[in-house]
Design a protein around this motif. Structure first.
Motif, mmCIF file in Angstrom:
data_model
loop_
_atom_site.group_PDB
_atom_site.id
_atom_site.type_symbol
_atom_site.label_atom_id
_atom_site.label_comp_id
_atom_site.label_asym_id
_atom_site.label_seq_id
_atom_site.Cartn_x
_atom_site.Cartn_y
_atom_site.Cartn_z
ATOM 1 N N GLU A 46 0.824 -1.208 0.000
ATOM 2 C CA GLU A 46 0.000 0.000 0.000
ATOM 3 C C GLU A 46 0.858 1.257 0.000
ATOM 4 O OE1 GLU A 46 -2.558 -0.418 3.380
ATOM 5 O OE2 GLU A 46 -3.699 -2.055 2.480
ATOM 6 N N VAL A 47 1.957 1.232 0.749
ATOM 7 C CA VAL A 47 2.873 2.374 0.770
ATOM 8 C C VAL A 47 3.508 2.560 -0.605
ATOM 9 C CG1 VAL A 47 5.070 3.206 1.712
ATOM 10 C CG2 VAL A 47 3.320 2.314 3.249
ATOM 11 N N ASP A 48 3.908 1.470 -1.233
ATOM 12 C CA ASP A 48 4.485 1.541 -2.571
ATOM 13 C C ASP A 48 3.504 2.197 -3.541
ATOM 14 O OD1 ASP A 48 6.417 1.142 -4.529
ATOM 15 O OD2 ASP A 48 5.763 -0.893 -4.961
ATOM 16 N N GLU A 49 2.238 1.780 -3.499
ATOM 17 C CA GLU A 49 1.206 2.381 -4.353
ATOM 18 C C GLU A 49 1.032 3.868 -4.053
ATOM 19 O OE1 GLU A 49 -2.440 0.223 -3.948
ATOM 20 O OE2 GLU A 49 -1.482 -1.681 -4.492
ATOM 21 N N ALA A 50 1.042 4.233 -2.768
ATOM 22 C CA ALA A 50 0.862 5.634 -2.385
ATOM 23 C C ALA A 50 2.020 6.489 -2.890
ATOM 24 C CB ALA A 50 0.746 5.751 -0.867
ATOM 25 N N LEU A 51 3.243 5.996 -2.780
ATOM 26 C CA LEU A 51 4.396 6.761 -3.256
ATOM 27 C C LEU A 51 4.309 6.986 -4.761
ATOM 28 C CD1 LEU A 51 7.238 5.075 -1.168
ATOM 29 C CD2 LEU A 51 6.096 7.262 -0.720
ATOM 30 N N LYS A 52 3.901 5.960 -5.479
ATOM 31 C CA LYS A 52 3.758 6.092 -6.934
ATOM 32 C C LYS A 52 2.585 6.998 -7.296
ATOM 33 C CE LYS A 52 5.965 1.717 -7.874
ATOM 34 N NZ LYS A 52 5.786 0.320 -8.238
ATOM 35 N N ARG A 53 1.546 7.003 -6.472
ATOM 36 C CA ARG A 53 0.382 7.844 -6.729
ATOM 37 C C ARG A 53 0.707 9.316 -6.452
ATOM 38 N NH1 ARG A 53 -2.903 5.305 -3.505
ATOM 39 N NH2 ARG A 53 -2.504 6.600 -1.681
ATOM 40 N N LEU A 54 1.418 9.582 -5.354
ATOM 41 C CA LEU A 54 1.708 10.959 -4.966
ATOM 42 C C LEU A 54 2.822 11.587 -5.803
ATOM 43 C CD1 LEU A 54 1.454 10.561 -1.105
ATOM 44 C CD2 LEU A 54 -0.130 11.771 -2.598
ATOM 45 N N TRP A 55 3.792 10.770 -6.205
ATOM 46 C CA TRP A 55 4.918 11.257 -7.010
ATOM 47 C C TRP A 55 5.074 10.349 -8.225
ATOM 48 C CZ3 TRP A 55 5.146 10.941 -1.673
ATOM 49 C CH2 TRP A 55 5.206 12.164 -1.010
ATOM 50 N N PRO A 56 4.225 10.514 -9.238
ATOM 51 C CA PRO A 56 4.248 9.602 -10.384
ATOM 52 C C PRO A 56 5.543 9.623 -11.183
ATOM 53 C CG PRO A 56 2.630 11.368 -10.707
ATOM 54 C CD PRO A 56 3.190 11.517 -9.338
ATOM 55 N N TRP A 143 0.398 6.743 8.897
ATOM 56 C CA TRP A 143 -0.219 6.652 7.573
ATOM 57 C C TRP A 143 -0.940 5.322 7.512
ATOM 58 C CZ3 TRP A 143 -0.310 3.445 3.380
ATOM 59 C CH2 TRP A 143 -0.863 3.964 2.208
ATOM 60 N N SER A 144 -2.262 5.376 7.415
ATOM 61 C CA SER A 144 -3.031 4.132 7.389
ATOM 62 C C SER A 144 -3.804 3.941 6.096
ATOM 63 C CB SER A 144 -3.974 4.061 8.588
ATOM 64 O OG SER A 144 -4.826 5.174 8.596
ATOM 65 N N GLY A 145 -3.620 4.837 5.149
ATOM 66 C CA GLY A 145 -4.296 4.683 3.865
ATOM 67 C C GLY A 145 -4.350 5.993 3.107
ATOM 68 N N PRO A 146 -5.050 6.007 1.975
ATOM 69 C CA PRO A 146 -5.126 7.204 1.138
ATOM 70 C C PRO A 146 -5.658 8.446 1.863
ATOM 71 C CG PRO A 146 -5.944 5.313 -0.069
ATOM 72 C CD PRO A 146 -5.704 4.853 1.332
ATOM 73 N N GLY A 147 -6.414 8.264 2.917
ATOM 74 C CA GLY A 147 -6.902 9.404 3.697
ATOM 75 C C GLY A 147 -5.788 10.189 4.365
ATOM 76 N N ASP A 148 -4.636 9.558 4.552
ATOM 77 C CA ASP A 148 -3.488 10.211 5.191
ATOM 78 C C ASP A 148 -2.426 10.646 4.180
ATOM 79 O OD1 ASP A 148 -4.538 9.817 7.779
ATOM 80 O OD2 ASP A 148 -3.812 7.752 7.775
ATOM 81 N N ASP A 149 -2.774 10.657 2.899
ATOM 82 C CA ASP A 149 -1.805 11.042 1.870
ATOM 83 C C ASP A 149 -1.281 12.459 2.050
ATOM 84 O OD1 ASP A 149 -1.851 8.588 0.671
ATOM 85 O OD2 ASP A 149 -2.939 9.231 -1.132
ATOM 86 N N ALA A 150 -2.127 13.367 2.529
ATOM 87 C CA ALA A 150 -1.689 14.755 2.718
ATOM 88 C C ALA A 150 -0.553 14.828 3.733
ATOM 89 C CB ALA A 150 -2.860 15.625 3.154
ATOM 90 N N ASP A 151 -0.641 14.056 4.812
ATOM 91 C CA ASP A 151 0.423 14.043 5.821
ATOM 92 C C ASP A 151 1.719 13.488 5.235
ATOM 93 O OD1 ASP A 151 -1.354 15.039 7.697
ATOM 94 O OD2 ASP A 151 -1.862 13.050 8.479
ATOM 95 N N LEU A 152 1.594 12.431 4.442
ATOM 96 C CA LEU A 152 2.770 11.838 3.805
ATOM 97 C C LEU A 152 3.398 12.830 2.838
ATOM 98 C CD1 LEU A 152 4.676 9.502 3.150
ATOM 99 C CD2 LEU A 152 2.924 8.587 1.622
#
Length: 167
Positions: A46-56, A143-152
């Protein structure tokens, strides 16, 4: 004739020990349950997906080997490297960061930036530990999911803005 070597008698009872290289799982503390291991694997994905989503456009390197002194991810954004360490707790208690000192020692020597991502719990003691070792070059966030993307995003962007790599 009777075989008097005890080794031949006890090996079948004790099990045979394999010689050679030990797998990363052999170094995992015995108290770590398979449930936590499965949670950690899913959390890393999930973290890997979030990193790719936030910084494509960023490069994301995932270290799949279990070590205490290397971070789980290296995120390279606009030429700046940020180490990402993931921590999974099975209960929502306090996260003290007792597993972080080998990583913090290494990053302190290297002058690297670090974001520690915790899936749940209170990270206050870990924040104090990380701040004492790395100062402003590190963040600990939940960070527990996409809802916390802003903090990340905020944590990583704050570390990217630091000019100097060395103290």
């Amino acid at each position: 004739m009777i075989d008097t070597r005890l080794r031949r008698w006890f090996l079948p009872l004790l099990g045979r020990r394999r010689r050679g290289r030990r797998s990363p799982e052999a170094f995992r503390p015995r108290s770590t349950s398979s449930r936590v291991s499965r949670l950690a694997t899913r959390y890393d994905a999930e973290v890997d997906e979030a990193l790719k989503r936030l910084w494509p456009r960023a490069r994301v390197y995932h270290d799949r080997e279990f070590t205490r002194d290397r971070a789980d991810f290296l995120l390279v954004v606009r030429g700046r490297g940020i180490m990402i360490e993931t921590k999974v707790k099975s209960d929502p208690g306090v996260f003290r960061g007792s597993t972080l000192p080998p990583l913090l020692d290494r990053l302190q020597r290297d002058g690297r930036r670090l974001v520690v991502l915790l899936n749940q719990g209170d990270p206050t003691p870990a924040r104090e530990l990380v701040a004492a070792r790395l100062g402003g070059k590190a963040r600990v966030i939940v960070w527990s999911g996409p809802g916390d993307d802003a903090d990340l995003r905020d944590a990583v962007e704050a570390l990217i803005s630091i000019e100097s790599r060395h103290p």
